[in-house]
Write an enzyme that holds these catalytic residues in place. Structure first.
Site, PDB file in Angstrom:
ATOM      1  N   ARG A 121      85.278 -38.021  34.319  1.00 25.40           N
ATOM      2  CA  ARG A 121      85.889 -36.721  34.631  1.00 25.40           C
ATOM      3  C   ARG A 121      87.391 -36.832  34.431  1.00 25.40           C
ATOM      4  O   ARG A 121      88.025 -37.746  34.957  1.00 25.40           O
ATOM      5  CB  ARG A 121      85.606 -36.295  36.071  1.00 25.40           C
ATOM      6  CG  ARG A 121      86.500 -35.132  36.512  1.00 25.40           C
ATOM      7  CD  ARG A 121      86.171 -34.562  37.862  1.00 25.40           C
ATOM      8  NE  ARG A 121      84.945 -33.788  37.802  1.00 25.40           N
ATOM      9  CZ  ARG A 121      84.612 -32.877  38.729  1.00 25.40           C
ATOM     10  NH1 ARG A 121      85.394 -32.657  39.780  1.00 25.40           N
ATOM     11  NH2 ARG A 121      83.496 -32.213  38.614  1.00 25.40           N
ATOM     12  N   HIS A 125      82.220 -28.364  31.167  1.00 21.28           N
ATOM     13  CA  HIS A 125      81.611 -28.911  32.396  1.00 21.28           C
ATOM     14  C   HIS A 125      80.086 -28.794  32.255  1.00 21.28           C
ATOM     15  O   HIS A 125      79.425 -28.051  32.971  1.00 21.28           O
ATOM     16  CB  HIS A 125      82.114 -28.126  33.612  1.00 21.28           C
ATOM     17  CG  HIS A 125      81.844 -28.812  34.929  1.00 21.28           C
ATOM     18  ND1 HIS A 125      81.383 -30.105  35.017  1.00 21.28           N
ATOM     19  CD2 HIS A 125      81.988 -28.370  36.202  1.00 21.28           C
ATOM     20  CE1 HIS A 125      81.250 -30.429  36.301  1.00 21.28           C
ATOM     21  NE2 HIS A 125      81.610 -29.400  37.033  1.00 21.28           N
ATOM     22  N   GLN A 146      77.332 -29.076  35.111  1.00 23.98           N
ATOM     23  CA  GLN A 146      77.273 -27.935  36.032  1.00 23.98           C
ATOM     24  C   GLN A 146      76.313 -26.869  35.494  1.00 23.98           C
ATOM     25  O   GLN A 146      75.555 -26.258  36.255  1.00 23.98           O
ATOM     26  CB  GLN A 146      78.668 -27.336  36.213  1.00 23.98           C
ATOM     27  CG  GLN A 146      78.710 -26.121  37.137  1.00 23.98           C
ATOM     28  CD  GLN A 146      78.475 -26.451  38.597  1.00 23.98           C
ATOM     29  OE1 GLN A 146      79.068 -27.380  39.111  1.00 23.98           O
ATOM     30  NE2 GLN A 146      77.611 -25.697  39.266  1.00 23.98           N
ATOM     31  N   ASP A 192      84.743 -18.705  39.526  1.00 22.68           N
ATOM     32  CA  ASP A 192      85.325 -20.056  39.650  1.00 22.68           C
ATOM     33  C   ASP A 192      86.737 -19.849  40.187  1.00 22.68           C
ATOM     34  O   ASP A 192      87.279 -18.727  40.132  1.00 22.68           O
ATOM     35  CB  ASP A 192      85.343 -20.722  38.260  1.00 22.68           C
ATOM     36  CG  ASP A 192      85.781 -22.188  38.284  1.00 22.68           C
ATOM     37  OD1 ASP A 192      85.946 -22.752  39.388  1.00 22.68           O
ATOM     38  OD2 ASP A 192      85.977 -22.766  37.194  1.00 22.68           O
ATOM     39  N   CYS A 194      80.481 -22.578  40.908  1.00 23.22           N
ATOM     40  CA  CYS A 194      80.326 -24.034  40.788  1.00 23.22           C
ATOM     41  C   CYS A 194      80.781 -24.754  42.058  1.00 23.22           C
ATOM     42  O   CYS A 194      80.313 -25.870  42.319  1.00 23.22           O
ATOM     43  CB  CYS A 194      81.113 -24.537  39.590  1.00 23.22           C
ATOM     44  SG  CYS A 194      82.834 -24.003  39.562  1.00 23.22           S
ATOM     45  N   ARG A 234      72.859 -29.813  41.412  1.00 20.16           N
ATOM     46  CA  ARG A 234      73.689 -30.776  40.661  1.00 20.16           C
ATOM     47  C   ARG A 234      73.025 -32.153  40.704  1.00 20.16           C
ATOM     48  O   ARG A 234      72.973 -32.865  39.713  1.00 20.16           O
ATOM     49  CB  ARG A 234      75.093 -30.895  41.266  1.00 20.16           C
ATOM     50  CG  ARG A 234      75.977 -29.674  41.239  1.00 20.16           C
ATOM     51  CD  ARG A 234      76.275 -29.172  39.860  1.00 20.16           C
ATOM     52  NE  ARG A 234      76.815 -30.204  38.971  1.00 20.16           N
ATOM     53  CZ  ARG A 234      78.054 -30.734  39.038  1.00 20.16           C
ATOM     54  NH1 ARG A 234      78.906 -30.312  39.936  1.00 20.16           N
ATOM     55  NH2 ARG A 234      78.437 -31.672  38.179  1.00 20.16           N
TER      56      ARG A 234
HETATM   57  N1  NVA Z   1      87.487 -24.850  36.825  1.00 19.78           N
HETATM   58  C1  NVA Z   1      87.398 -25.774  37.943  1.00 19.78           C
HETATM   59  C2  NVA Z   1      86.002 -26.266  38.090  1.00 19.78           C
HETATM   60  C3  NVA Z   1      85.764 -27.182  39.262  1.00 19.78           C
HETATM   61  C4  NVA Z   1      84.350 -27.669  39.348  1.00 19.78           C
HETATM   62  C5  NVA Z   1      88.377 -26.912  37.760  1.00 19.78           C
HETATM   63  O1  NVA Z   1      88.444 -27.457  36.661  1.00 19.78           O
HETATM   64  O2  NVA Z   1      89.101 -27.239  38.705  1.00 19.78           O
HETATM   65  N1   CP Z   2      81.241 -28.199  40.878  1.00 18.13           N
HETATM   66  C1   CP Z   2      81.821 -29.408  40.815  1.00 18.13           C
HETATM   67  O1   CP Z   2      81.968 -30.025  39.760  1.00 18.13           O
HETATM   68  O2   CP Z   2      82.219 -29.874  42.031  1.00 18.13           O
HETATM   69  P1   CP Z   2      83.133 -31.157  42.299  1.00 18.13           P
HETATM   70  O3   CP Z   2      84.504 -30.856  41.717  1.00 18.13           O
HETATM   71  O4   CP Z   2      83.156 -31.281  43.778  1.00 18.13           O
HETATM   72  O5   CP Z   2      82.515 -32.346  41.628  1.00 18.13           O
END
Ligand code: NVA
Ligand code: CP
Length: 328
Positions: free
Chosen positions: A106, A133, A136, A229, A270, A314
């Site tokens: 990540r 992502h 997800q 989101d 998400c 998830r």
């Molecule tokens: N768009 C958000 C998704 C988190 C799961 C981020 O990248 O912070």
């Molecule tokens: N939805 C998601 O990816 O959650 P986290 O950022 O907690 O992993």
């Protein structure tokens, strides 16, 4: 279906049949867990969890999913490793590939997850980048199938908010692949990258999907699911004032849900979500005059909301991905 040894960098690399296989496997693993049945298909498998951004659900899902199948994981981030600081991505990838059976990553650029896959020689899973992502979406498709009694190809998803973020793009790819109707509903200033729209639309032309970007609330009509989101993704926090200005009209409210004309429309997210002022960031931003809630608490807690089903799924879908690509 044989997905052994495959990386999972974006849904664009997978066919509809392969995605279908992962969803069906996740459903089976979920039913098994409910019955107290755990496999050991990942016994002896060691999976690296590499995080340049923070996580609750993704990390937990990989850790618990692997453990429930007999595998083990190592968590590394920048503060506890040389990755990205004292060693090139290529060199780190080669080292990881000698030690681990698979890598979850990540972080920021998609090129990093691609380089890990290229140089490690083991399956690499995209646990979120700035532009995608994909794990997800597996959970979200599974959740839709649990709640909506029609094939995915008849389902319409409207994504409200920052339509150029990782979730919006992941949804475009997922909907394109599965032949679904997708609307990115957000302001012109945050329009999706035309190259992303073009790529998704090319797939859509083959599968019967539709991929649109719209500012018109009429685009909500007939939605089966309204997705939201956070307005400023990880790493974009300094843009909060601008995002609040641009995205407040796209906040998910009961009134917005009513505009779908579907009394049973799902609300999806998400997570994490700002739906009240119980978090440090929402509180501190309110003191500065910014209401960063992308959804009202009323919607978040309503009968429309399936957000915690998505969160649980998830784990089942990530476990399915590891089993499909890595099982002995
Ligand atoms: N768009 C958000 C998704 C988190 C799961 C981020 O990248 O912070
Ligand atoms: N939805 C998601 O990816 O959650 P986290 O950022 O907690 O992993």
């Amino acid at each position: 279906m044989n997905l052994k040894g495959r990386s999972f960098l974006t849904l664009m690399d997978y066919t509809a049949e392969e995605i279908r296989y992962l969803l069906d496997l996740a459903k089976k693993l979920k039913a098994d867990r409910a019955a107290g049945i755990y496999g050991d298909s990942l016994r002896g498998r060691n999976i690296l969890l590499l995080f340049d951004k923070t996580s609750t659900r993704t990390r937990s899902s990989f850790e618990v999913g692997a453990t429930q199948e007999g595998g083990s994981v190592t968590f590394l981030d920048k503060s506890s490793s040389q990755f990205g600081k004292k060693e090139s991505i290529e060199d780190s990838a080669k080292v990881f590939g000698r030690i681990y059976d698979a890598i979850e990553y990540r972080g920021y650029e998609q090129s990093v997850v691609e380089a890990l896959a290229e140089h490690s020689g083991v399956p690499v899973y995209n646990g979120l980048t700035d532009v995608d992502h994909p794990t997800q979406i597996l959970a979200d498709l599974m959740t839709i199938e649990e709640h909506i009694d029609k094939p995915l190809s008849k389902v319409k998803v409207v994504f409200c908010g920052d339509t150029r973020n990782n979730m919006a793009y992941a949804w475009m790819y997922g909907c394109a692949k599965m032949g679904m109707a997708f609307v990115a509903y957000g302001p012109e200033e945050l329009a999706p990258d035309p190259a992303v729209m073009k790529g998704a639309s090319a797939v859509a032309a083959e599968t019967g999907a539709t991929i649109e970007f719209s500012q018109a609330s009429a685009a909500l009509a007939g939605a089966d699911a309204v997705y939201s989101d956070i307005w400023a993704s990880m790493g974009e926090e300094e843009q909060i004032p601008e995002r609040v200005r641009l995205l407040t009209p796209y906040k998910v409210t009961m009134d917005l849900l009513e505009r779908t004309g579907n009394p049973d429309v799902l609300f999806m997210h998400c997570l994490p979500s700002f739906h009240d002022f119980e978090t440090e960031l929402a509180k501190s931003q309110r003191e500065l005059g910014y209401d960063i809630r992308e959804v009202t608490d009323e919607v978040f807690r309503s009968r429309h909301s399936v957000v915690f089903d998505e969160a649980e799924n998830r784990m089942h879908t990530i476990k399915a991905l590891m089993v499909a690509t890595l099982a002995r």
